[in-house]
Design an enzyme around this catalytic site. Structure first.
Site, mmCIF file in Angstrom:
data_model
loop_
_atom_site.group_PDB
_atom_site.id
_atom_site.type_symbol
_atom_site.label_atom_id
_atom_site.label_comp_id
_atom_site.label_asym_id
_atom_site.label_seq_id
_atom_site.Cartn_x
_atom_site.Cartn_y
_atom_site.Cartn_z
ATOM 1 N N HIS B 82 29.492 42.443 29.974
ATOM 2 C CA HIS B 82 30.824 42.520 30.563
ATOM 3 C C HIS B 82 31.857 42.449 29.442
ATOM 4 O O HIS B 82 31.733 41.640 28.528
ATOM 5 C CB HIS B 82 31.049 41.355 31.534
ATOM 6 C CG HIS B 82 32.430 41.350 32.114
ATOM 7 N ND1 HIS B 82 32.778 42.125 33.191
ATOM 8 C CD2 HIS B 82 33.555 40.680 31.747
ATOM 9 C CE1 HIS B 82 34.059 41.938 33.468
ATOM 10 N NE2 HIS B 82 34.552 41.062 32.610
ATOM 11 N N ASP B 161 35.778 36.626 45.799
ATOM 12 C CA ASP B 161 36.490 37.058 44.592
ATOM 13 C C ASP B 161 37.497 38.152 44.913
ATOM 14 O O ASP B 161 38.612 38.148 44.400
ATOM 15 C CB ASP B 161 35.508 37.567 43.539
ATOM 16 C CG ASP B 161 36.258 38.104 42.326
ATOM 17 O OD1 ASP B 161 36.942 37.305 41.677
ATOM 18 O OD2 ASP B 161 36.196 39.320 42.075
ATOM 19 N N ARG B 168 45.698 35.979 43.647
ATOM 20 C CA ARG B 168 46.142 35.551 42.319
ATOM 21 C C ARG B 168 47.117 36.561 41.727
ATOM 22 O O ARG B 168 48.084 36.198 41.064
ATOM 23 C CB ARG B 168 44.939 35.381 41.381
ATOM 24 C CG ARG B 168 44.121 34.128 41.676
ATOM 25 C CD ARG B 168 42.802 34.168 40.928
ATOM 26 N NE ARG B 168 42.999 34.291 39.494
ATOM 27 C CZ ARG B 168 42.123 34.826 38.647
ATOM 28 N NH1 ARG B 168 40.961 35.291 39.105
ATOM 29 N NH2 ARG B 168 42.387 34.912 37.356
ATOM 30 N N SER B 183 35.692 34.370 38.435
ATOM 31 C CA SER B 183 35.775 35.741 38.928
ATOM 32 C C SER B 183 34.726 36.620 38.243
ATOM 33 O O SER B 183 33.966 37.343 38.889
ATOM 34 C CB SER B 183 37.185 36.279 38.676
ATOM 35 O OG SER B 183 37.271 37.642 39.017
ATOM 36 N N LYS B 187 30.603 37.570 40.046
ATOM 37 C CA LYS B 187 30.185 38.959 40.280
ATOM 38 C C LYS B 187 28.928 39.290 39.492
ATOM 39 O O LYS B 187 28.002 39.916 39.999
ATOM 40 C CB LYS B 187 31.317 39.912 39.911
ATOM 41 C CG LYS B 187 32.341 40.070 41.026
ATOM 42 C CD LYS B 187 33.482 40.979 40.633
ATOM 43 C CE LYS B 187 34.314 40.345 39.539
ATOM 44 N NZ LYS B 187 35.610 41.000 39.325
#
Lengths: 450, 450
Positions: B82, B161, B168, B183, B187
């Protein structure tokens, strides 16, 4: 303007601009700023705080969210009093008619009780027929006719506060000095008072537990008052012990009658006179507190203030005979006295425990939509310094059911401390604060009508 | 449990209990906790922070809010990567097929671009026919068939999320390390990867501007990974300059093809190999990064990785001929080159300005519901250290309208710095962080399916 950018500024501890605060309050009142954005801003304010200037703008924006009365709507100098709430605080029911007798006009929008602290409206509604839900026109008419009125907030008065308070209640954002300040001051300024005396309660039975907290709130309130060109004086008064000997609703009205008849507990009288003196000074009736007391005492002793209260009650639909004959007030079906476990001197009465016992008896609310029992409460509370013999009642609990009596009794178990020798009793009025008016017209907005 | 009491605890800087965090996340997902209470809590978390243990429980509660895939759904060791987002970051399109060739399975749920940072899904969607909206079954099938898949979040994956992120975004509560951590990690853990490599971008073109911020996020992410028993390694990589020579969507896919064909910019290759080496180590394919590189390089040079990408594209409905002949990718109708104002050496290319120019060209989004132009972007960006002559193009802008070209040009005006002598070029991989697995099974909840 982008709401989240404003929220981010406060999140990062920065100062909001006037138009940013007004944009958020106006949008929230109209519904274009959703609850979740206001909740995030309220939390950021709660943690990061607000400067006095920001707090004043917030107050002004909230005040302007609805209808506003102008002090010129009323005859004479207008001065209101607000208390941050305590146990047995029935002062306003004596104070409003008393100072009205001395030439001060009192247009007072009062509140209801929540948690352990009682509300003046609840107490007055124990008088048969008394209406607190006056229209603006009726409110002005009562004030004009007798010099004082104690009524509830009309729907058009400071809608921003009604909406914001409901949101704060469920988002953990109640204990914030700028938010408390803006809530109190916006309502007081919108009701049309030209000056304000504040009773900031301090101690176990109050919202502000320590002197520092109480001083911080009192200072912030005075500062907002003066920035808004509303001369404001704050008294910090002790709220470790209940005020007076009665806590509840009808029982507190009956105790007010005692004071207005020249009897009643000394502590209640002392706080009432101290606040009244400040009101007379702010109203320009007397130059000093001492001179003001010389005017207040005869108004009370002559029965003039009592007559004034009966007039106000009558004008608001209430039965004044309930004041002459307190037996006409709601009466509890059950009572139980709390016997002293041993002989000695009362050293301490825990106001918080007394308050919780009263909620258990049905005299207070846990949630805003709870109904209260006007007859429930506690009477005959012994006061610190008083002598007690074994098994003599320390107080008497009043309720509509034995379950309630039992629950309240548990709270009262350790409420009294009895000592062998008398202990000194501390002062009631702890501090007096007031701020000088700013030299030039305050920028955040004066209270001239739009 | 009373939501406002939980909010108050965090407001006052206290640590929330596991069941309090789970109560809030579950209630918010189901709708029993309203947006305004979650917004207040998010702001309190934003300002007060969360401990690593609290962040792990938040991650776990969010991960459990919807469907979860188990690493055992896939053949071989699963490792995902990620990136926190940068300018020209097309690494995943090369990396997933490359490591899949070396025995690592990559089940990758990727995101879309927002603001100046692009999104892998947007880039892949410039390939004609490529479907990012796979069902869970399709996703598993693609991964099983070719060892990797890059797809979008299904509605059933981590609904908490999706809801919290939207809240947010409008309540000023985006930049919070615990909330960002939860978050990302919820995931990644829900998609069924057994281990994770993170590319935490640092610099002008990244969310984290300073090394300290990047390190704080990388540390928090690693800590949550390891508490959740998901071995996690984070690389902090420089994002002051754009990565590669192309920024946009189709143009970045074309640049990926260059790398996969053994050409392409050195910086893009370096970051891809550094991340790939960590993935091979975490997947247990090779014991060290050096050994991993020896396996990665031939997989790239042999064209094996390119074939793997084409297979993945075909399995997801895309036309692999667009990779063999990039002329089949969307093509912008207009282009304009940016001439160098003077001769010298490129000293600096401001990634943030390049990113803003790309948004202006239509290659990025300002709001989540904006559509993007897959052909728009910037190509031929000169790199720091390279020699340039007066009027030689520093880069070429591509767009669908001259208005967009003009607007982008304004952002590019000061994007390049040309110096008389070459300046040293800093390293790309700044730091590598990883935390050892905790000795005993993590308390906040392991990822065994329920």
């Amino acid at each position: 303007m982008i709401p989240q950018w404003i929220i981010e500024k406060k999140r990062d501890g920065l100062t909001l601009d006037d138009d940013e605060i007004r944009f958020m309050v106006d949008g929230f009142t109209r519904g274009s700023i959703p609850d979740y954005q206001m909740a995030a801003l309220a939390m950021a304010i709660c943690i990061r705080g607000m400067s006095p200037a920001e707090t004043s703008v917030l107050t002004d924006a909230m005040m302007r969210s609805g209808e506003r009365l102008d002090p010129s709507s009323f005859p004479g100098p207008t001065v209101d009093k607000h208390s941050t709430g305590g146990i047995g605080d029935k002062v306003m029911i004596i104070l409003a008619p008393l100072v009205a007798c001395c030439g001060v006009t009192v247009p007072s929008i009062a509140g209801r009780g929540l948690g352990i602290t009682g509300g003046t409206l609840d107490k007055l509604e124990s008088i048969p027929g008394y209406r607190t839900g006056l229209t603006t026109r009726e409110f002005i008419a009562v004030v004009s006719a007798c010099g004082c009125s104690i009524a509830g907030q009309t729907p058009s008065l400071v809608p921003a506060d009604r909406k914001l308070y409901a949101l704060r209640d469920v988002t953990g954002t109640v204990p914030s000095i700028p938010l408390i300040c803006a809530s109190i001051m916006s309502k007081k300024l919108a009701e049309g008072t030209a000056a304000l005396v504040l009773d900031v309660k301090c101690g176990r039975g109050a919202f502000m537990k320590t002197r520092d907290q109480a001083r911080a709130l009192a200072t912030a309130l005075c500062e907002v008052g003066h920035r808004m060109r509303c001369p404001t004086t704050a008294l910090i008064t002790a709220m470790d012990q209940p005020l007076g000997r009665a806590v509840g609703n009808a029982v507190e009205v009956a105790e007010c009658v005692e004071i207005l008849e020249g009897r009643g507990p000394a502590d209640l009288l002392e706080v009432t006179l101290a606040l009244g003196a400040q009101m007379l000074v702010l109203g320009g009736i007397e130059p000093t507190g001492e001179r003001a007391l010389e005017r207040l005492r005869p108004a009370l002793a002559s029965g003039q203030a009592f007559e004034k209260l009966k007039t106000m009650v009558r004008l608001q639909g209430g039965d004044p005979r309930a004041l002459d004959e307190p037996a006409r007030l709601p009466k509890a079906s059950l009572s139980a006295s709390l016997p002293a476990p041993r002989a000695g001197f009362i050293a301490d009465v825990d106001a918080e425990k007394v308050g919780r016992a009263c909620v258990a008896l049905g005299a207070g609310r846990v949630r805003t939509d709870d109904t209260i029992d006007p007859a429930a409460g506690i009477i005959g509370l012994l006061k610190p310094g008083e002598r007690v013999e074994t098994d003599q009642p320390l107080c008497t609990l009043l309720a509509g059911s034995s379950t309630r009596l039992q629950e309240a009794r548990r709270w009262m178990d350790n409420a009294f401390t009895v000592a062998e020798v008398p202990r000194p009793v501390g002062p009631l009025v702890l501090e007096t604060l007031s701020a000088a008016l700013p030299p030039s017209p305050a920028t955040p907005g004066t209270r001239n009508p739009p």
